[in-house]
Enzyme design. Structure first.
Site: not given
Length: 760
Positions: A79, A352
Site C-alpha cells: 500500500e 427429593s
C-alpha cells in the site's frame, strides 16, 4: 486533468490551495481516527478468546508497534512503500498516478498513501473528485503532525476491511488463521495485505486461488523493496493456504449469553454499548467441559419424549474449588442468540433433590449422624400425609438408609423436629431462595411455591463438594475496556456453612445413593460420585426430574421436563432422576475424566470410621459398636465426626456371662431351679450334676430377660447339684456354640467340693 497534475506536482501551488482550504484544515477529528467500534471479546478461564460479538463490525484493536517487522512490511509493500518518509502524501506516486489518469482521460489510478486511506475511511467519501483529493491531502498532512507514524499505521491496520466480516488485522488473523496478528507468518501477512486491494476478489474464503496469486505479487514486491530476500519470497509462496474451519470461529450458547447479560448489568450499559466499545469479558468457562455438555445435549437418546416431542433440559457444571461456572446450557436449541436460559431462569419443584440441602445437612450440623435412627412409617402431620414413592414403609432406618432409598417419611419427620425456619435459614446460606409462603412441611420434599433453578441448586451442591464452603456461583471474573483498564473484578467471597467433617459425612451418604440407591446407574462409571435424585409428578405423570451430582472437582445439576403441561405433556412414568438424567450425567463425567484420573473424597482429620453392630441396629434400633467377636458380615462401617461416635459396645457379640442369682430348692422330690438370664440374646443351658461329677442337660432357656423357673424331679438317692452354662446362639467354637464360664453349682445335699468336676 492538467490542473490536477499541476496541483499535485507543484508544492508551491499545493501550499497555496491549503491556505485557502480552511474548512478542511480545521476538519480533522482525532476521535474519528483513534476510536472505532470494537468487538466484545469473551475469554475462557485460561484467557483464550472463545467468542467475539459485535454489532456491525468485527474488530479488535492492537498496537502495530508490537507486530513483527514482516507483518508491517507486507502492508507497506502493498500500500505505501515510502510510508515512513513522506509527510502524509507521496508526490512521486501522485505524479505517476496523475500522468496515468491524464492518458486515460479519467481517474483510473489512485495514489493514496496509508495516511490518506485512513483519512478517507474516517472523514471523507470514496467519490473521486478534485475537492475531495485536496481535502484528503490537507487532512493527511495535519494527521501526520498530530500522530506518529506507528500510531497512524496502528489506526490503519485496525480500521481496514479484510472480507469475511473481519475489520482490522487482529480480527482477520484470528478469523482466517486462528492466530493473533503478532503470530502471522510471512505468507499469511502477505496474503492479508493482498486482500485489501479488493476483499470481494481476494478474500481467501471466497476465492483461494486469486488470494494466493495476489499473495505472490505482494511477496515479490517485498523482495523488490529488499524487505525480504528472493529465497524467503519463494519459500513463502510454497506455504499452503490453511484456513480454520467455520465451527471454530464463533462459539455462542447459554454461557456466552449469560456472561453478556451479566456484564451489561455490572457496567450499567445497554447491549449496543457492550458490543461496540471493545470490552473484554473474562469468564470462568472451561471450554472442554462446555463442549462435552453441549455434545451430550445433542444426543436425543438422553431425553425422554411425549409423543413425538422430546422434553427440554438444562445443566449447570460448577468448579467446586472456586465457585466458577465451568459449563452451562439452558436448553436443547442453542442456535438463537439470547435464547431462554432454563438453567438460570426456571424455578421448578426440586423434589427429593432438595433433601440433602434443606434437611440432612442441617440435621448433621444439629448433632445427628449418618447412623441416627429415623422412623419410616406412614404418619399424619396435621392435614399433611406424605407417602413414600414405593408405597412401602420400613420402620426404623438409619439416616444413610433414608438418604440412599430416598424415603420421604424420615425426611419430613426430621424436618419437623429440626424446625422449618431453622432449615430454611441454613439452605438460604447456600443460595436457595424461598417465598414468604414457603412455610410448610411440604418443603422437605421440594414443595416450594415457585421452586428453585438448576443454577442455584448446583451452587448449593458445590458447597457440599467443597467441604462445606459456599461460594456464590459466577461466570465473570473480570471486565476490561479497550485500553485494558479494569472496570470490574469479582471479589472472592466464601462462607463456611457446614463443618468440614459433616460435609464429608454428607458426601458419603450421597455416595451411597450413587452406588446402591436411586442413582445407582452412576455406579457403572469408575469415578467416585455423590448424587441425589429428584422426581416430581402426580397421578397423570412426572413433570420434573432432577439429578444433582458432585465430586471434589465439580458439582453438576441436570433438570429435564417440559416448559408447560399443554396438551397433557408429561414425562414417562418410569422416567426419574436416576434414569435419563443419570445417563446424561454419565456421558458428561466420563468425558471430563477421559484423559485424567478422577479425584476421591478424602476424609478430614475430624472424621473417624467405626464399625457398628448391625444386629443391634436391626433388632433394637440402637447404634452401638461392634466387638472383636462380631462376625464381619454383621458389622457396618460408618463415618462419624469425632465426638459423635457411639461409645457403647454391642451386648450381643460378647462372651456370654452366667446368671448371678441362681438358686435351687427341694420340695417333694422336685428340685426348683430359678435364675434371671443376664441377656435376652443368649441361650442358657441348665445342667444337673451328681456326686460323681456326671452332668446331664435338663433344659435350655433362650431369648428372655425375665426370671425363669425350672422343675426337675429327682429320686433323692444321692446328692445332686445344678449349674447354668451361658452359650451364644450364633458364635461357634470347636464345632459348637461358643459358651461362657459356668455358674456356681448349687447342691441339694452336702458333698465334698473337691470330688466334683462337671462334665458336659
Amino acid at each position: 486533468m492538467i490542473a490536477a497534475l499541476l496541483l499535485f506536482c507543484l508544492p508551491v501551488l499545493a501550499a497555496s490551495v491549503w491556505i485557502f482550504s480552511q474548512d478542511a484544515w480545521n476538519a480533522l477529528d482525532l476521535q474519528k481516527i483513534l476510536t472505532a467500534d470494537e468487538s466484545l471479546l469473551l475469554t475462557d478461564r485460561d484467557g483464550t478468546v472463545v467468542s467475539r460479538l459485535y454489532q456491525t463490525e468485527n474488530r479488535v484493536s492492537i498496537d502495530a508497534s508490537r507486530l513483527p517487522k514482516h507483518v508491517k512490511d507486507a502492508f507497506l509493500a502493498a500500500e505505501d512503500a515510502r510510508f515512513y518518509s513522506h509527510p502524509g502524501f507521496d508526490l512521486i506516486r501522485i505524479c505517476g498516478a496523475a500522468l496515468n489518469d491524464l492518458k486515460a482521460g479519467s481517474y483510473v489510478e489512485g495514489a493514496s498513501t496509508i495516511t490518506q486511506q485512513l483519512i478517507k475511511l474516517t472523514h471523507l467519501s470514496s467519490v473521486k473528485t478534485l475537492d475531495r483529493k485536496v481535502d484528503e491531502a490537507i487532512l493527511s498532512y495535519r494527521l501526520e503532525q498530530a500522530l506518529t507514524k506507528d500510531e497512524i499505521l496502528s489506526c490503519y491496520l485496525n480500521r481496514v476491511y479484510f472480507g469475511g466480516g473481519y475489520y482490522g488485522i487482529e480480527a482477520a488473523a484470528e478469523g482466517y488463521f486462528g492466530v493473533h496478528a503478532s503470530e502471522l507468518s510471512l505468507a499469511q501477512s502477505a496474503l492479508l495485505a493482498g486482500v485489501l486491494k479488493s476483499p470481494a476478489t481476494y478474500a481467501p474464503h471466497l476465492r483461494p486461488e486469486a488470494s494466493l496469486g495476489r499473495r505472490g505479487v505482494i511477496l515479490d514486491l517485498m523482495a523488490e523493496y529488499r524487505m525480504i530476500g528472493p529465497e524467503e519470497a519463494e519459500a513463502a509462496k510454497q506455504e499452503p493456504l490453511v484456513l480454520i474451519p467455520d465451527t471454530e470461529k464463533q462459539r455462542h450458547g447459554s454461557y456466552i449469553d449469560l456472561a453478556v447479560t451479566e456484564a451489561a448489568e455490572l457496567l450499567g450499559c445497554d447491549l449496543e454499548t457492550l458490543l461496540t466499545e471493545g470490552y473484554t469479558i473474562e469468564t470462568a468457562m472451561d471450554p472442554d467441559a462446555q463442549r462435552i455438555v453441549d455434545a451430550a445435549f445433542e444426543n436425543d437418546a438422553y431425553f425422554p419424549t411425549f409423543g413425538d416431542e422430546s422434553c427440554e433440559g438444562a445443566m449447570v457444571l460448577i468448579d467446586a474449588k472456586t465457585g466458577g461456572v465451568s459449563a452451562i446450557i439452558g436448553g436443547r436449541d442453542q442456535t438463537q442468540a439470547l435464547a431462554y436460559n432454563r438453567a438460570t431462569r426456571i424455578r421448578r419443584q426440586p423434589g427429593s433433590a432438595i433433601k440433602p440441602i434443606l434437611v440432612y445437612a442441617p440435621a448433621l450440623e444439629a448433632g445427628y449422624t449418618a447412623a441416627s435412627m429415623l422412623l419410616d412409617e406412614q404418619t399424619e402431620f396435621g392435614d399433611y400425609m406424605p407417602k413414600n414413592a414405593s408405597g412401602h414403609y420400613s420402620g426404623w432406618v438409619t439416616m444413610r438408609d433414608a438418604v440412599t432409598r430416598s424415603l420421604n417419611l424420615p425426611a419430613v419427620s426430621l424436618f419437623r423436629a429440626l424446625g422449618i425456619e431453622r432449615c430454611k435459614a441454613f439452605a438460604s446460606r447456600l443460595g436457595i431462595p424461598f417465598d414468604v409462603r414457603d412455610d410448610s412441611l411440604t418443603l422437605a420434599l421440594g414443595g416450594f411455591t415457585y421452586g428453585v433453578s438448576p443454577y442455584r441448586l448446583c451452587g448449593a451442591y458445590a458447597a457440599i463438594a467443597a467441604g462445606g464452603i459456599y461460594r456464590e456461583p459466577y461466570v465473570i471474573t473480570r471486565i476490561t475496556d479497550r485500553s485494558g483498564c479494569e472496570l470490574y473484578r469479582r471479589s472472592a467471597h466464601e462462607m463456611r456453612v457446614l463443618s468440614e467433617g459433616n460435609a464429608f459425612v454428607l458426601t458419603s451418604l450421597l455416595k451411597s445413593v450413587a452406588t446402591e440407591g436411586t442413582a445407582k446407574l452412576l455406579a457403572s462409571l469408575p469415578i467416585e460420585l455423590a448424587a441425589k435424585t429428584g422426581t416430581v409428578g402426580d397421578e397423570t405423570g412426572n413433570r420434573d426430574v432432577w439429578l444433582a451430582c458432585c465430586n471434589p472437582d465439580y458439582a453438576a445439576v441436570v433438570w429435564m421436563g417440559f416448559d408447560d403441561a399443554e396438551g397433557g405433556r408429561c414425562l414417562p412414568p418410569d422416567c426419574g432422576g436416576g434414569t435419563f438424567p443419570a445417563m446424561l450425567m454419565l456421558e458428561v463425567f466420563s468425558g471430563l475424566y477421559r484423559d485424567r484420573p478422577a479425584p476421591v473424597f478424602e476424609a478430614p482429620d475430624s472424621v473417624v470410621t467405626v464399625n457398628l453392630d448391625r444386629t443391634t441396629l436391626e433388632s433394637e434400633h440402637r447404634v452401638v459398636l461392634a466387638t472383636t467377636l462380631t462376625p464381619p458380615d454383621r458389622t457396618v462401617a460408618e463415618y462419624f465426626v469425632k465426638g459423635t461416635q457411639p461409645t457403647e459396645y454391642s451386648q450381643y457379640w460378647q462372651l456370654p456371662e452366667p446368671p448371678s442369682d441362681l438358686s435351687v430348692t427341694l420340695s417333694s422330690h422336685t428340685a426348683h431351679i430359678t435364675f434371671t438370664p443376664p441377656s435376652v440374646h443368649m441361650c442358657y443351658r441348665v445342667y444337673r450334676v451328681d456326686a460323681n461329677g456326671f452332668a446331664v442337660l435338663i433344659s435350655t432357656v433362650s431369648h428372655t430377660g425375665f426370671p425363669v423357673s425350672i422343675d426337675d424331679p429327682i429320686d433323692g438317692s444321692g446328692s445332686v447339684g445344678y449349674y447354668v452354662v451361658p452359650c451364644h446362639p450364633e458364635l461357634t467354637q470347636n464345632g459348637g456354640n461358643l459358651c461362657g464360664r459356668a455358674s456356681e453349682t448349687h447342691w441339694l445335699a452336702p458333698v465334698d467340693p473337691s470330688a466334683f468336676f462337671p462334665k458336659f
